[in-house]
Motif scaffolding. Structure first.
Motif, PDB file in Angstrom:
ATOM      1  N   LYS A 160       0.829  -1.220   0.000  1.00 32.37           N
ATOM      2  CA  LYS A 160       0.000   0.000   0.000  1.00 32.37           C
ATOM      3  C   LYS A 160       0.855   1.257   0.000  1.00 32.37           C
ATOM      4  N   SER A 161       1.859   1.269   0.892  1.00 33.19           N
ATOM      5  CA  SER A 161       2.603   2.527   1.034  1.00 33.19           C
ATOM      6  C   SER A 161       3.461   2.820  -0.197  1.00 33.19           C
ATOM      7  N   THR A 162       4.005   1.776  -0.816  1.00 34.63           N
ATOM      8  CA  THR A 162       4.823   2.004  -2.025  1.00 34.63           C
ATOM      9  C   THR A 162       3.982   2.699  -3.094  1.00 34.63           C
ATOM     10  N   ILE A 163       2.788   2.169  -3.287  1.00 32.19           N
ATOM     11  CA  ILE A 163       1.951   2.697  -4.361  1.00 32.19           C
ATOM     12  C   ILE A 163       1.330   4.042  -3.966  1.00 32.19           C
ATOM     13  N   ALA A 164       0.977   4.174  -2.693  1.00 29.81           N
ATOM     14  CA  ALA A 164       0.366   5.418  -2.218  1.00 29.81           C
ATOM     15  C   ALA A 164       1.357   6.583  -2.363  1.00 29.81           C
ATOM     16  N   LYS A 165       2.618   6.289  -2.026  1.00 30.41           N
ATOM     17  CA  LYS A 165       3.674   7.302  -2.129  1.00 30.41           C
ATOM     18  C   LYS A 165       3.820   7.794  -3.570  1.00 30.41           C
ATOM     19  N   GLN A 166       3.847   6.841  -4.508  1.00 33.05           N
ATOM     20  CA  GLN A 166       4.039   7.197  -5.916  1.00 33.05           C
ATOM     21  C   GLN A 166       2.820   7.914  -6.477  1.00 33.05           C
ATOM     22  N   LEU A 167       1.654   7.468  -6.049  1.00 32.07           N
ATOM     23  CA  LEU A 167       0.422   8.103  -6.511  1.00 32.07           C
ATOM     24  C   LEU A 167       0.387   9.563  -6.046  1.00 32.07           C
ATOM     25  N   ALA A 168       0.751   9.768  -4.767  1.00 34.17           N
ATOM     26  CA  ALA A 168       0.747  11.133  -4.211  1.00 34.17           C
ATOM     27  C   ALA A 168       1.713  12.020  -4.996  1.00 34.17           C
ATOM     28  N   LYS A 169       2.869  11.470  -5.339  1.00 35.04           N
ATOM     29  CA  LYS A 169       3.877  12.232  -6.074  1.00 35.04           C
ATOM     30  C   LYS A 169       3.323  12.661  -7.432  1.00 35.04           C
ATOM     31  N   LYS A 170       2.713  11.718  -8.146  1.00 32.14           N
ATOM     32  CA  LYS A 170       2.159  11.996  -9.480  1.00 32.14           C
ATOM     33  C   LYS A 170       1.085  13.075  -9.421  1.00 32.14           C
ATOM     34  N   LEU A 171       0.269  13.046  -8.362  1.00 23.79           N
ATOM     35  CA  LEU A 171      -0.853  13.978  -8.261  1.00 23.79           C
ATOM     36  C   LEU A 171      -0.474  15.264  -7.547  1.00 23.79           C
ATOM     37  N   ASN A 172       0.777  15.282  -7.033  1.00 28.42           N
ATOM     38  CA  ASN A 172       1.220  16.414  -6.216  1.00 28.42           C
ATOM     39  C   ASN A 172       0.364  16.538  -4.948  1.00 28.42           C
ATOM     40  N   TYR A 173       0.076  15.413  -4.346  1.00 29.98           N
ATOM     41  CA  TYR A 173      -0.721  15.338  -3.132  1.00 29.98           C
ATOM     42  C   TYR A 173       0.192  15.028  -1.945  1.00 29.98           C
ATOM     43  N   ILE A 174      -0.342  15.250  -0.740  1.00 30.02           N
ATOM     44  CA  ILE A 174       0.365  14.851   0.481  1.00 30.02           C
ATOM     45  C   ILE A 174       0.158  13.345   0.656  1.00 30.02           C
ATOM     46  N   TYR A 175       1.191  12.662   1.140  1.00 26.59           N
ATOM     47  CA  TYR A 175       1.038  11.238   1.436  1.00 26.59           C
ATOM     48  C   TYR A 175       1.180  11.020   2.942  1.00 26.59           C
ATOM     49  N   ASN A 185      -3.120  -7.314  -5.938  1.00 22.85           N
ATOM     50  CA  ASN A 185      -1.908  -6.945  -6.683  1.00 22.85           C
ATOM     51  C   ASN A 185      -0.846  -8.051  -6.686  1.00 22.85           C
ATOM     52  N   SER A 186      -1.259  -9.296  -6.344  1.00 17.98           N
ATOM     53  CA  SER A 186      -0.287 -10.407  -6.306  1.00 17.98           C
ATOM     54  C   SER A 186       0.513 -10.484  -7.617  1.00 17.98           C
ATOM     55  N   ASP A 187      -0.180 -10.283  -8.753  1.00 13.05           N
ATOM     56  CA  ASP A 187       0.506 -10.433 -10.040  1.00 13.05           C
ATOM     57  C   ASP A 187       0.619  -9.118 -10.808  1.00 13.05           C
ATOM     58  N   LEU A 188       0.561  -8.013 -10.095  1.00  6.85           N
ATOM     59  CA  LEU A 188       0.667  -6.714 -10.782  1.00  6.85           C
ATOM     60  C   LEU A 188       1.995  -6.044 -10.469  1.00  6.85           C
ATOM     61  N   THR A 189       2.608  -5.437 -11.469  1.00  9.06           N
ATOM     62  CA  THR A 189       3.834  -4.680 -11.201  1.00  9.06           C
ATOM     63  C   THR A 189       3.425  -3.344 -10.566  1.00  9.06           C
ATOM     64  N   ILE A 190       4.431  -2.649 -10.024  1.00  8.28           N
ATOM     65  CA  ILE A 190       4.156  -1.329  -9.421  1.00  8.28           C
ATOM     66  C   ILE A 190       3.585  -0.395 -10.487  1.00  8.28           C
ATOM     67  N   ASP A 191       4.174  -0.442 -11.693  1.00 12.76           N
ATOM     68  CA  ASP A 191       3.706   0.445 -12.768  1.00 12.76           C
ATOM     69  C   ASP A 191       2.253   0.164 -13.127  1.00 12.76           C
ATOM     70  N   GLU A 192       1.909  -1.128 -13.158  1.00  8.64           N
ATOM     71  CA  GLU A 192       0.516  -1.485 -13.490  1.00  8.64           C
ATOM     72  C   GLU A 192      -0.453  -0.985 -12.419  1.00  8.64           C
ATOM     73  N   LEU A 214       0.074   1.528 -10.373  1.00  9.12           N
ATOM     74  CA  LEU A 214       0.046   2.990 -10.417  1.00  9.12           C
ATOM     75  C   LEU A 214      -0.882   3.476 -11.529  1.00  9.12           C
ATOM     76  N   GLU A 215      -0.784   2.816 -12.683  1.00 12.04           N
ATOM     77  CA  GLU A 215      -1.626   3.209 -13.815  1.00 12.04           C
ATOM     78  C   GLU A 215      -3.115   3.018 -13.480  1.00 12.04           C
ATOM     79  N   THR A 216      -3.417   1.889 -12.858  1.00 12.89           N
ATOM     80  CA  THR A 216      -4.813   1.616 -12.474  1.00 12.89           C
ATOM     81  C   THR A 216      -5.331   2.707 -11.537  1.00 12.89           C
ATOM     82  N   LEU A 217      -4.519   3.024 -10.520  1.00 14.52           N
ATOM     83  CA  LEU A 217      -4.973   4.010  -9.533  1.00 14.52           C
ATOM     84  C   LEU A 217      -5.069   5.418 -10.142  1.00 14.52           C
ATOM     85  N   LEU A 218      -4.096   5.739 -11.000  1.00 15.73           N
ATOM     86  CA  LEU A 218      -4.133   7.068 -11.627  1.00 15.73           C
ATOM     87  C   LEU A 218      -5.379   7.215 -12.498  1.00 15.73           C
ATOM     88  N   ASN A 219      -5.717   6.152 -13.224  1.00 12.69           N
ATOM     89  CA  ASN A 219      -6.924   6.203 -14.062  1.00 12.69           C
ATOM     90  C   ASN A 219      -8.162   6.420 -13.214  1.00 12.69           C
TER      91      ASN A 219
END
Ligand code: C5P
Length: 227
Positions: A16-31, A207-214, A216-221
């Motif tokens: 959760k935290s790996t993806i949340a951190k990256q999502l926040a960065k992309k959106l310019n949000y606080i994590y 997310n057992s079989d999802l890469t971080i990029d995959e 991130l893309e799902t959440l960004l969409n």
């Protein structure tokens, strides 16, 4: 642009935290990593001999809650906020297996939860925040515009956590890590106050079989549809 609250909940070590951190960065949000706040309280209890192998001074800890000041400070080099307890950087100190073993019992104490939830709600009052934890979509921000519930098999999670701890230089066995992950999940899901459950309106992602990029893309969409 419409600022929203993104709540990411799920079992231990689902990434959760790996993806949340990256999502926040992309959106310019606080994590905000709320697990770090519960870990900070467990660290405080250990440092002050309020909890140990055969003792758990719940009342004394509750009395001392006002002495616990948790803050996050952004570290430019790391690109994320580190957690501080009473002015001391404890980002690394709270990631040990010892703290992991005590944090879930600590997180069952309603007075602890009340204090931390209040602080979390304040941090999110202006929105534009990605917060991860166990009760964000159910208790902290029941009206969050986007709620995610992350899952992955216990073995996948324990393997991830084991790798992460080894990389950090901790010396422990895979079985200890698996045991810790499953025990924490059991305590977190069965506690009376704010148990870990999927919010009715949360979107579940295995997310057992999802890469971080995959991921991130799902959440960004999902986020961009609302923003
Ligand atoms: O996210 P992390 O694994 O670091 O969280 C550590 C522990 O803190 C969890 O196992 C859980 O017991 C507690 N926690 C909680 N509510 C949250 C975040 C974490 O009870 N919102």
């Amino acid at each position: 642009m419409n600022k929203i609250i993104i709540a990411i909940d799920g079992f231990s070590s689902t990434g959760k935290s790996t993806i949340a951190k990256q999502l926040a960065k992309k959106l310019n949000y606080i994590y905000v990593d709320t697990g770090a706040m519960y870990r900070a309280v467990a660290y405080f209890a250990l440092e002050n001999n309020l909890i140990g192998e055969d003792f758990f001074h719940t009342e004394k800890l509750i009395e001392k809650l006002d002495d616990i000041n948790i803050a996050f400070k952004f570290n430019e080099d790391l690109g994320f906020a580190e957690v501080y307890l009473n002015g001391k950087n404890i980002e690394k100190a709270i990631r040990t297996l010892e703290v992991s073993q005590y944090v879930s019992p600590i997180a069952t104490i309603s007075e602890v939860r009340h204090k931390l939830v209040e602080q979390q709600q304040l941090m999110g009052k202006d929105k534009g925040i990605v917060m991860d934890g166990r009760d964000i979509g159910t208790v902290v921000f029941p009206d969050a515009e986007l709620k995610i519930f992350m899952t992955a098999s216990a073995e996948t999670r324990a393997k991830r956590r084991y790798k992460e701890l080894l990389e950090r230089g901790h010396n422990l066995s895979y079985d200890d890590v698996l045991e810790n992950v499953t025990t924490r999940d059991r305590i977190d899901s069965t506690r009376e106050d704010s148990p870990l459950v999927k919010a009715e309106d949360a979107i579940e992602i295995d997310n057992s079989d999802l890469t971080i990029d995959e991921q991130l893309e799902t959440l960004l969409n999902l986020a961009n549809k609302i923003i």
